[in-house]
Write a protein that holds these residues in place. Structure first.
Motif, PDB file in Angstrom:
ATOM      1  N   TYR A  46       0.843  -1.188   0.000  1.00 18.82           N
ATOM      2  CA  TYR A  46       0.000   0.000   0.000  1.00 18.82           C
ATOM      3  C   TYR A  46       0.884   1.246   0.000  1.00 18.82           C
ATOM      4  O   TYR A  46       2.057   1.206   0.382  1.00 18.82           O
ATOM      5  CB  TYR A  46      -0.945   0.014   1.203  1.00 18.82           C
ATOM      6  CG  TYR A  46      -0.242   0.064   2.543  1.00 18.82           C
ATOM      7  CD1 TYR A  46       0.082   1.272   3.156  1.00 18.82           C
ATOM      8  CD2 TYR A  46       0.105  -1.121   3.196  1.00 18.82           C
ATOM      9  CE1 TYR A  46       0.734   1.304   4.376  1.00 18.82           C
ATOM     10  CE2 TYR A  46       0.755  -1.094   4.420  1.00 18.82           C
ATOM     11  CZ  TYR A  46       1.065   0.117   5.002  1.00 18.82           C
ATOM     12  OH  TYR A  46       1.708   0.156   6.218  1.00 18.82           O
ATOM     13  N   ALA A  47       0.303   2.354  -0.426  1.00 21.69           N
ATOM     14  CA  ALA A  47       1.001   3.643  -0.429  1.00 21.69           C
ATOM     15  C   ALA A  47      -0.038   4.738  -0.248  1.00 21.69           C
ATOM     16  O   ALA A  47      -1.223   4.548  -0.555  1.00 21.69           O
ATOM     17  CB  ALA A  47       1.782   3.852  -1.725  1.00 21.69           C
ATOM     18  N   TYR A  95       3.921  -2.653   3.669  1.00 22.65           N
ATOM     19  CA  TYR A  95       3.451  -3.978   3.279  1.00 22.65           C
ATOM     20  C   TYR A  95       2.886  -4.681   4.510  1.00 22.65           C
ATOM     21  O   TYR A  95       3.520  -4.693   5.571  1.00 22.65           O
ATOM     22  CB  TYR A  95       4.586  -4.816   2.691  1.00 22.65           C
ATOM     23  CG  TYR A  95       4.141  -6.180   2.222  1.00 22.65           C
ATOM     24  CD1 TYR A  95       3.529  -6.334   0.979  1.00 22.65           C
ATOM     25  CD2 TYR A  95       4.327  -7.310   3.023  1.00 22.65           C
ATOM     26  CE1 TYR A  95       3.119  -7.587   0.547  1.00 22.65           C
ATOM     27  CE2 TYR A  95       3.910  -8.564   2.589  1.00 22.65           C
ATOM     28  CZ  TYR A  95       3.301  -8.688   1.351  1.00 22.65           C
ATOM     29  OH  TYR A  95       2.879  -9.934   0.927  1.00 22.65           O
ATOM     30  N   ASN A  96       1.681  -5.234   4.380  1.00 19.63           N
ATOM     31  CA  ASN A  96       1.030  -5.958   5.459  1.00 19.63           C
ATOM     32  C   ASN A  96       0.907  -7.438   5.129  1.00 19.63           C
ATOM     33  O   ASN A  96       0.766  -7.818   3.954  1.00 19.63           O
ATOM     34  CB  ASN A  96      -0.389  -5.432   5.697  1.00 19.63           C
ATOM     35  CG  ASN A  96      -0.395  -4.104   6.423  1.00 19.63           C
ATOM     36  OD1 ASN A  96       0.450  -3.843   7.278  1.00 19.63           O
ATOM     37  ND2 ASN A  96      -1.350  -3.257   6.085  1.00 19.63           N
ATOM     38  N   SER A 212      -8.185   3.063   2.255  1.00 19.82           N
ATOM     39  CA  SER A 212      -8.369   3.113   3.705  1.00 19.82           C
ATOM     40  C   SER A 212      -7.990   4.484   4.238  1.00 19.82           C
ATOM     41  O   SER A 212      -7.177   5.200   3.650  1.00 19.82           O
ATOM     42  CB  SER A 212      -7.534   2.028   4.398  1.00 19.82           C
ATOM     43  OG  SER A 212      -6.156   2.223   4.148  1.00 19.82           O
ATOM     44  N   ILE A 213      -8.589   4.833   5.371  1.00 18.38           N
ATOM     45  CA  ILE A 213      -8.319   6.097   6.051  1.00 18.38           C
ATOM     46  C   ILE A 213      -7.623   5.772   7.370  1.00 18.38           C
ATOM     47  O   ILE A 213      -8.082   4.917   8.130  1.00 18.38           O
ATOM     48  CB  ILE A 213      -9.620   6.873   6.309  1.00 18.38           C
ATOM     49  CG1 ILE A 213     -10.311   7.184   4.980  1.00 18.38           C
ATOM     50  CG2 ILE A 213      -9.328   8.165   7.064  1.00 18.38           C
ATOM     51  CD1 ILE A 213     -11.709   7.736   5.149  1.00 18.38           C
ATOM     52  N   LYS A 214      -6.505   6.444   7.633  1.00 21.12           N
ATOM     53  CA  LYS A 214      -5.679   6.101   8.791  1.00 21.12           C
ATOM     54  C   LYS A 214      -5.483   7.296   9.710  1.00 21.12           C
ATOM     55  O   LYS A 214      -5.271   8.422   9.261  1.00 21.12           O
ATOM     56  CB  LYS A 214      -4.304   5.597   8.322  1.00 21.12           C
ATOM     57  CG  LYS A 214      -3.370   5.190   9.458  1.00 21.12           C
ATOM     58  CD  LYS A 214      -2.076   4.600   8.930  1.00 21.12           C
ATOM     59  CE  LYS A 214      -1.197   5.643   8.283  1.00 21.12           C
ATOM     60  NZ  LYS A 214       0.118   5.112   7.890  1.00 21.12           N
ATOM     61  N   VAL A 261      -4.560   8.897   3.887  1.00 21.83           N
ATOM     62  CA  VAL A 261      -5.329   8.010   3.009  1.00 21.83           C
ATOM     63  C   VAL A 261      -4.338   7.079   2.312  1.00 21.83           C
ATOM     64  O   VAL A 261      -3.342   7.536   1.760  1.00 21.83           O
ATOM     65  CB  VAL A 261      -6.134   8.803   1.973  1.00 21.83           C
ATOM     66  CG1 VAL A 261      -6.843   7.855   1.015  1.00 21.83           C
ATOM     67  CG2 VAL A 261      -7.136   9.715   2.647  1.00 21.83           C
ATOM     68  N   ASN A 262      -4.612   5.782   2.360  1.00 23.94           N
ATOM     69  CA  ASN A 262      -3.763   4.771   1.707  1.00 23.94           C
ATOM     70  C   ASN A 262      -4.521   4.054   0.606  1.00 23.94           C
ATOM     71  O   ASN A 262      -5.743   3.869   0.697  1.00 23.94           O
ATOM     72  CB  ASN A 262      -3.275   3.737   2.728  1.00 23.94           C
ATOM     73  CG  ASN A 262      -2.259   4.296   3.689  1.00 23.94           C
ATOM     74  OD1 ASN A 262      -1.535   5.242   3.368  1.00 23.94           O
ATOM     75  ND2 ASN A 262      -2.185   3.725   4.877  1.00 23.94           N
ATOM     76  N   TYR A 263      -3.784   3.650  -0.410  1.00 27.55           N
ATOM     77  CA  TYR A 263      -4.337   2.809  -1.491  1.00 27.55           C
ATOM     78  C   TYR A 263      -3.623   1.468  -1.480  1.00 27.55           C
ATOM     79  O   TYR A 263      -2.386   1.416  -1.538  1.00 27.55           O
ATOM     80  CB  TYR A 263      -4.167   3.479  -2.856  1.00 27.55           C
ATOM     81  CG  TYR A 263      -4.785   2.677  -3.989  1.00 27.55           C
ATOM     82  CD1 TYR A 263      -6.131   2.836  -4.295  1.00 27.55           C
ATOM     83  CD2 TYR A 263      -4.032   1.754  -4.696  1.00 27.55           C
ATOM     84  CE1 TYR A 263      -6.714   2.088  -5.323  1.00 27.55           C
ATOM     85  CE2 TYR A 263      -4.604   1.005  -5.709  1.00 27.55           C
ATOM     86  CZ  TYR A 263      -5.944   1.176  -6.024  1.00 27.55           C
ATOM     87  OH  TYR A 263      -6.522   0.441  -7.010  1.00 27.55           O
ATOM     88  N   GLN A 264      -4.389   0.395  -1.370  1.00 24.10           N
ATOM     89  CA  GLN A 264      -3.812  -0.947  -1.338  1.00 24.10           C
ATOM     90  C   GLN A 264      -3.845  -1.552  -2.732  1.00 24.10           C
ATOM     91  O   GLN A 264      -4.888  -1.622  -3.369  1.00 24.10           O
ATOM     92  CB  GLN A 264      -4.603  -1.838  -0.382  1.00 24.10           C
ATOM     93  CG  GLN A 264      -4.042  -3.251  -0.268  1.00 24.10           C
ATOM     94  CD  GLN A 264      -4.802  -4.084   0.746  1.00 24.10           C
ATOM     95  OE1 GLN A 264      -5.219  -3.590   1.775  1.00 24.10           O
ATOM     96  NE2 GLN A 264      -4.984  -5.361   0.444  1.00 24.10           N
ATOM     97  N   PHE A 265      -2.680  -2.001  -3.189  1.00 25.27           N
ATOM     98  CA  PHE A 265      -2.555  -2.535  -4.549  1.00 25.27           C
ATOM     99  C   PHE A 265      -2.964  -4.006  -4.596  1.00 25.27           C
ATOM    100  O   PHE A 265      -2.873  -4.715  -3.597  1.00 25.27           O
ATOM    101  CB  PHE A 265      -1.117  -2.371  -5.042  1.00 25.27           C
ATOM    102  CG  PHE A 265      -0.702  -0.928  -5.148  1.00 25.27           C
ATOM    103  CD1 PHE A 265      -1.006  -0.182  -6.276  1.00 25.27           C
ATOM    104  CD2 PHE A 265      -0.052  -0.310  -4.085  1.00 25.27           C
ATOM    105  CE1 PHE A 265      -0.626   1.143  -6.371  1.00 25.27           C
ATOM    106  CE2 PHE A 265       0.321   1.032  -4.165  1.00 25.27           C
ATOM    107  CZ  PHE A 265       0.036   1.760  -5.305  1.00 25.27           C
TER     108      PHE A 265
END
Length: 265
Positions: A46-47, A95-96, A212-214, A261-265
């Motif tokens: 994610y980024a 990375y999760n 996602s919102i963090k 705000v993150n975007y997961q690829f």
């Protein structure tokens, strides 16, 4: 007469029959069409980006040579306040991996930090002049590289703790100037890339399958800054002052509160 009535009712009756037939067909389609739902997973790359605010409550402490220390706090202060706060914003990536409800991984970020604070003190006269003592710290670049360990109580929520390496560029300077004898100047500065540690935690919410919102908060502690303010030629020319330098140091600690705000690829 009957034929006219038949023509009058034929159109509406046919329309009603068509509407009922269409409604029944649509209901049948809805009954067999499954509702598509996704089951969000936190695993993967994610980024994103974030903004926030930072606070620092440090002092610039006088550790100078015995010559300066012996002057007393009415002439040279024991400390100067470098309390500061300012905007923080930057980018992050990580990375999760998820196993059941547990989520663990690595995260890094680089950000702009708007710290620039100075304090000064003018004491009573000594050797025919008052001394103005000043300290300033500037910090514009900050980053971290951390591990994360969290638990997802539902598909969409994640609570986590985080900690690891912190780093940043710190510019620290100190000076002493003769107010009534302005040719007397002690000055020194340090502009260094500092390393330290950080600890914190936060929460994350999946708004969609990929976004996602963090919210998170970090406490950081970088290496101390220490400066020796050496006397200029005018100071060296005064026998009583020759060899007496001023030293000052400060902690580089603070707290950051951020939303991103993150975007997961």
């Amino acid at each position: 007469m009957d034929r006219k009535l038949n023509k009058w009712y034929a159109g509406p009756v046919a329309g009603a029959a068509f509407l009922l037939t269409s409604t029944a067909a649509l209901s049948a389609d809805l009954a067999v069409t499954p509702v598509i739902e996704y089951s969000p997973s936190w695993s993967g790359f994610y980024a994103g980006a974030f903004v926030g605010w930072g606070w620092s409550n440090d002092d610039a402490d006088t550790t100078g040579t015995s010559g300066f220390q012996s002057l007393g706090s009415t002439i040279v202060p024991g400390s100067l306040s470098l309390d500061d706060n300012g905007f923080n914003g930057g980018i992050t990536a990580g990375y999760n991996m998820q196993s059941g409800g547990w989520v663990y991984g690595l995260e890094g970020d680089i950000s702009y930090l708007d710290y620039d604070e100075a304090d000064s003190f003018t004491g009573v006269a000594v050797l025919g002049t008052r001394l103005n003592t000043r300290a300033e710290r500037e910090m514009k670049f900050f980053g971290t590289f951390r591990g994360r360990l969290g638990y997802a109580p539902s598909d969409r929520f994640l609570l986590f703790a985080t900690g690891g390496l912190a780093f940043g560029q710190v510019n620290y300077s100190a000076s002493v100037t003769g107010v009534d004898a302005p040719t007397l100047v002690w000055s020194g500065s340090e502009d260094e890339f500092k390393f330290g540690w950080t600890l914190g935690g936060g929460g994350e919410y999946k708004a969609t399958e990929n976004i996602s919102i963090k919210l998170d908060g970090l406490y950081y502690d970088l290496a101390d800054s220490s400066v020796t303010a050496s006397g200029n030629a005018a100071v060296r020319a005064v026998g009583a002052l020759n060899g007496i330098d001023y030293q000052s140091e400060t902690d580089n600690t603070g707290f950051l509160a951020r939303i991103g705000v993150n975007y997961q690829f």
